[in-house]
Scaffold this motif. Sequence first.
Motif, PDB file in Angstrom:
ATOM      1  N   MET A   1       0.856  -1.272  -0.124  1.00  0.00           N
ATOM      2  CA  MET A   1       0.017   0.091   0.000  1.00  0.00           C
ATOM      3  C   MET A   1       0.834   1.032  -0.176  1.00  0.00           C
ATOM      4  SD  MET A   1      -2.985   1.114   2.616  1.00  0.00           S
ATOM      5  CE  MET A   1      -4.136   0.555   2.039  1.00  0.00           C
ATOM      6  N   LYS A   2       0.312   2.185  -0.705  1.00  0.00           N
ATOM      7  CA  LYS A   2       1.037   3.593  -0.663  1.00  0.00           C
ATOM      8  C   LYS A   2       0.481   4.634   0.164  1.00  0.00           C
ATOM      9  CE  LYS A   2       2.999   3.016  -5.306  1.00  0.00           C
ATOM     10  NZ  LYS A   2       3.167   3.489  -6.514  1.00  0.00           N
ATOM     11  N   PHE A   3       1.071   5.020   0.993  1.00  0.00           N
ATOM     12  CA  PHE A   3       0.429   6.189   1.934  1.00  0.00           C
ATOM     13  C   PHE A   3       0.905   7.628   1.448  1.00  0.00           C
ATOM     14  CE2 PHE A   3       0.673   2.452   4.512  1.00  0.00           C
ATOM     15  CZ  PHE A   3      -0.454   2.258   4.941  1.00  0.00           C
ATOM     16  N   ASN A   4       0.334   8.501   1.397  1.00  0.00           N
ATOM     17  CA  ASN A   4       0.700   9.987   0.882  1.00  0.00           C
ATOM     18  C   ASN A   4       0.708  11.194   1.872  1.00  0.00           C
ATOM     19  OD1 ASN A   4      -0.382   8.746  -1.717  1.00  0.00           O
ATOM     20  ND2 ASN A   4       1.011   9.780  -2.531  1.00  0.00           N
ATOM     21  N   ALA A   5       1.620  11.765   2.106  1.00  0.00           N
ATOM     22  CA  ALA A   5       1.766  13.113   2.805  1.00  0.00           C
ATOM     23  C   ALA A   5       2.210  14.150   1.812  1.00  0.00           C
ATOM     24  CB  ALA A   5       2.617  13.031   4.036  1.00  0.00           C
ATOM     25  N   ASP A   6       1.253  15.514   1.968  1.00  0.00           N
ATOM     26  CA  ASP A   6       1.456  16.449   0.828  1.00  0.00           C
ATOM     27  C   ASP A   6       1.898  17.789   1.745  1.00  0.00           C
ATOM     28  OD1 ASP A   6      -0.828  17.694   1.622  1.00  0.00           O
ATOM     29  OD2 ASP A   6      -1.792  16.971  -0.277  1.00  0.00           O
ATOM     30  N   SER A   7       2.368  18.991   0.982  1.00  0.00           N
ATOM     31  CA  SER A   7       2.948  20.087   1.431  1.00  0.00           C
ATOM     32  C   SER A   7       1.693  20.988   1.910  1.00  0.00           C
ATOM     33  CB  SER A   7       3.437  20.965   0.335  1.00  0.00           C
ATOM     34  OG  SER A   7       2.446  21.220  -0.690  1.00  0.00           O
ATOM     35  N   LYS A   8       0.354  20.416   1.742  1.00  0.00           N
ATOM     36  CA  LYS A   8      -0.817  20.991   2.200  1.00  0.00           C
ATOM     37  C   LYS A   8      -1.027  20.575   3.697  1.00  0.00           C
ATOM     38  CE  LYS A   8      -2.542  22.091  -2.389  1.00  0.00           C
ATOM     39  NZ  LYS A   8      -1.620  21.412  -3.005  1.00  0.00           N
ATOM     40  N   GLY A   9      -0.548  19.791   4.343  1.00  0.00           N
ATOM     41  CA  GLY A   9      -0.828  18.893   5.558  1.00  0.00           C
ATOM     42  C   GLY A   9      -1.926  17.911   5.574  1.00  0.00           C
ATOM     43  N   ARG A  10      -1.840  17.284   4.427  1.00  0.00           N
ATOM     44  CA  ARG A  10      -2.880  16.165   4.237  1.00  0.00           C
ATOM     45  C   ARG A  10      -2.168  14.851   4.017  1.00  0.00           C
ATOM     46  NH1 ARG A  10      -6.704  14.586  -0.426  1.00  0.00           N
ATOM     47  NH2 ARG A  10      -4.969  15.000  -1.723  1.00  0.00           N
ATOM     48  N   PHE A  11      -2.829  13.668   4.788  1.00  0.00           N
ATOM     49  CA  PHE A  11      -2.049  12.532   4.678  1.00  0.00           C
ATOM     50  C   PHE A  11      -3.364  11.559   4.180  1.00  0.00           C
ATOM     51  CE2 PHE A  11      -1.173   8.427   6.263  1.00  0.00           C
ATOM     52  CZ  PHE A  11       0.423   8.285   6.292  1.00  0.00           C
ATOM     53  N   VAL A  12      -3.105  10.676   3.102  1.00  0.00           N
ATOM     54  CA  VAL A  12      -3.915   9.794   2.555  1.00  0.00           C
ATOM     55  C   VAL A  12      -3.450   8.428   2.861  1.00  0.00           C
ATOM     56  CG1 VAL A  12      -5.220   9.325   0.455  1.00  0.00           C
ATOM     57  CG2 VAL A  12      -4.780  11.555   0.878  1.00  0.00           C
ATOM     58  N   ALA A  13      -4.569   7.589   3.286  1.00  0.00           N
ATOM     59  CA  ALA A  13      -4.352   6.232   3.521  1.00  0.00           C
ATOM     60  C   ALA A  13      -5.559   5.368   2.877  1.00  0.00           C
ATOM     61  CB  ALA A  13      -4.309   6.023   5.062  1.00  0.00           C
ATOM     62  N   GLY A  14      -5.467   4.905   1.656  1.00  0.00           N
ATOM     63  CA  GLY A  14      -6.580   4.370   0.991  1.00  0.00           C
ATOM     64  C   GLY A  14      -7.453   5.280   0.711  1.00  0.00           C
ATOM     65  N   ASP A  15      -8.690   5.238   1.072  1.00  0.00           N
ATOM     66  CA  ASP A  15      -9.908   6.366   0.981  1.00  0.00           C
ATOM     67  C   ASP A  15     -10.098   6.952   2.169  1.00  0.00           C
ATOM     68  OD1 ASP A  15     -10.936   4.366   2.786  1.00  0.00           O
ATOM     69  OD2 ASP A  15     -12.732   4.015   1.439  1.00  0.00           O
ATOM     70  N   ARG A  16      -8.983   7.122   2.820  1.00  0.00           N
ATOM     71  CA  ARG A  16      -9.363   8.146   4.004  1.00  0.00           C
ATOM     72  C   ARG A  16      -8.215   9.290   4.072  1.00  0.00           C
ATOM     73  NH1 ARG A  16      -9.752   4.826   9.607  1.00  0.00           N
ATOM     74  NH2 ARG A  16     -10.220   6.714  10.223  1.00  0.00           N
ATOM     75  N   ALA A  17      -8.751  10.517   4.489  1.00  0.00           N
ATOM     76  CA  ALA A  17      -7.687  11.452   4.448  1.00  0.00           C
ATOM     77  C   ALA A  17      -7.669  12.031   5.718  1.00  0.00           C
ATOM     78  CB  ALA A  17      -7.916  12.658   3.499  1.00  0.00           C
ATOM     79  N   PHE A  18      -6.248  12.365   6.418  1.00  0.00           N
ATOM     80  CA  PHE A  18      -6.276  12.991   7.809  1.00  0.00           C
ATOM     81  C   PHE A  18      -5.343  14.194   7.697  1.00  0.00           C
ATOM     82  CE2 PHE A  18      -5.842   8.262   8.060  1.00  0.00           C
ATOM     83  CZ  PHE A  18      -7.088   7.706   8.608  1.00  0.00           C
ATOM     84  N   PRO A  19      -5.480  15.132   8.608  1.00  0.00           N
ATOM     85  CA  PRO A  19      -4.559  16.073   8.621  1.00  0.00           C
ATOM     86  C   PRO A  19      -3.364  16.082   9.341  1.00  0.00           C
ATOM     87  CG  PRO A  19      -6.249  16.394  10.716  1.00  0.00           C
ATOM     88  CD  PRO A  19      -6.547  15.084   9.713  1.00  0.00           C
ATOM     89  N   CYS A  20      -2.123  16.255   8.854  1.00  0.00           N
ATOM     90  CA  CYS A  20      -0.882  15.995   9.154  1.00  0.00           C
ATOM     91  C   CYS A  20       0.032  17.052   9.276  1.00  0.00           C
ATOM     92  CB  CYS A  20      -0.301  15.030   8.350  1.00  0.00           C
ATOM     93  SG  CYS A  20       0.504  15.578   6.764  1.00  0.00           S
ATOM     94  N   ALA A  21       1.065  17.268  10.023  1.00  0.00           N
ATOM     95  CA  ALA A  21       2.190  17.963  10.212  1.00  0.00           C
ATOM     96  C   ALA A  21       3.430  17.679   9.387  1.00  0.00           C
ATOM     97  CB  ALA A  21       2.473  18.243  11.809  1.00  0.00           C
ATOM     98  N   ILE A  22       3.915  18.829   8.841  1.00  0.00           N
ATOM     99  CA  ILE A  22       5.236  18.379   8.037  1.00  0.00           C
ATOM    100  C   ILE A  22       6.279  19.244   8.537  1.00  0.00           C
ATOM    101  CG2 ILE A  22       4.005  17.916   5.940  1.00  0.00           C
ATOM    102  CD1 ILE A  22       4.573  20.549   4.844  1.00  0.00           C
ATOM    103  N   GLY A  23       7.455  19.024   7.798  1.00  0.00           N
ATOM    104  CA  GLY A  23       8.749  19.868   8.668  1.00  0.00           C
ATOM    105  C   GLY A  23       8.606  21.548   8.506  1.00  0.00           C
ATOM    106  N   LYS A  24       9.121  22.147   9.503  1.00  0.00           N
ATOM    107  CA  LYS A  24       9.181  23.435   9.744  1.00  0.00           C
ATOM    108  C   LYS A  24       9.698  24.302   8.335  1.00  0.00           C
ATOM    109  CE  LYS A  24      13.025  23.638  12.568  1.00  0.00           C
ATOM    110  NZ  LYS A  24      13.363  24.202  13.900  1.00  0.00           N
TER     111      LYS A  24
END
Length: 167
Positions: A1-24
């Motif tokens: 499975m691939k999980f994605n985190a993007d610069s907008k602070g969004r983490f995607v796991a399958g069909d679910r999306a979560f807020p996330c923090a990224i590097g300062k």
Amino acid sequence: MKFNADSKGRFVAGDRAFPCAIGKGGMVAAQDKREGDGASPLGAWPLRRVLYRPDRGPAPRTALPVSPIAPDDGWCDDPAHPDYNRPVKRPFDASHEALWREDGLYDLVVVLGHNDDPPAAPLGSAIFLHLAKPDYAPTEGCIALARPDLEAVLALAAPGDVLIIEA
């Protein structure tokens, strides 16, 4: 499975999306990543293993390898040391991060396969998927999720899965 985190602070796991923090320091190409820059490295990083603090909760449900963190566990972040970007035992004579933290951010940690096979100084160390602060304040270069969200991701994760960090 691939999980994605993007610069907008969004983490995607399958069909679910979560807020996330990224590097300062935002996100940076992996070849431009430098120790201490606070940036999250762009790329696909294998989920290597899970560490958890046993005094703050049980081992998470996951198919990934899981190990408890001990009070003397650390991670070397000194580019000049032979143990750079490797787990170490404290006390340790070079710069390192303590994994047993009071702030709870490392109560649950996924070690990502960034700059680890083999580590090359100074291309960045201790790039983890770990717990976020309640306000999702930026990290030192890691990706961070709320505990329930990280637990949900770990329940889906298996050996061979990757986290893709993208702009």
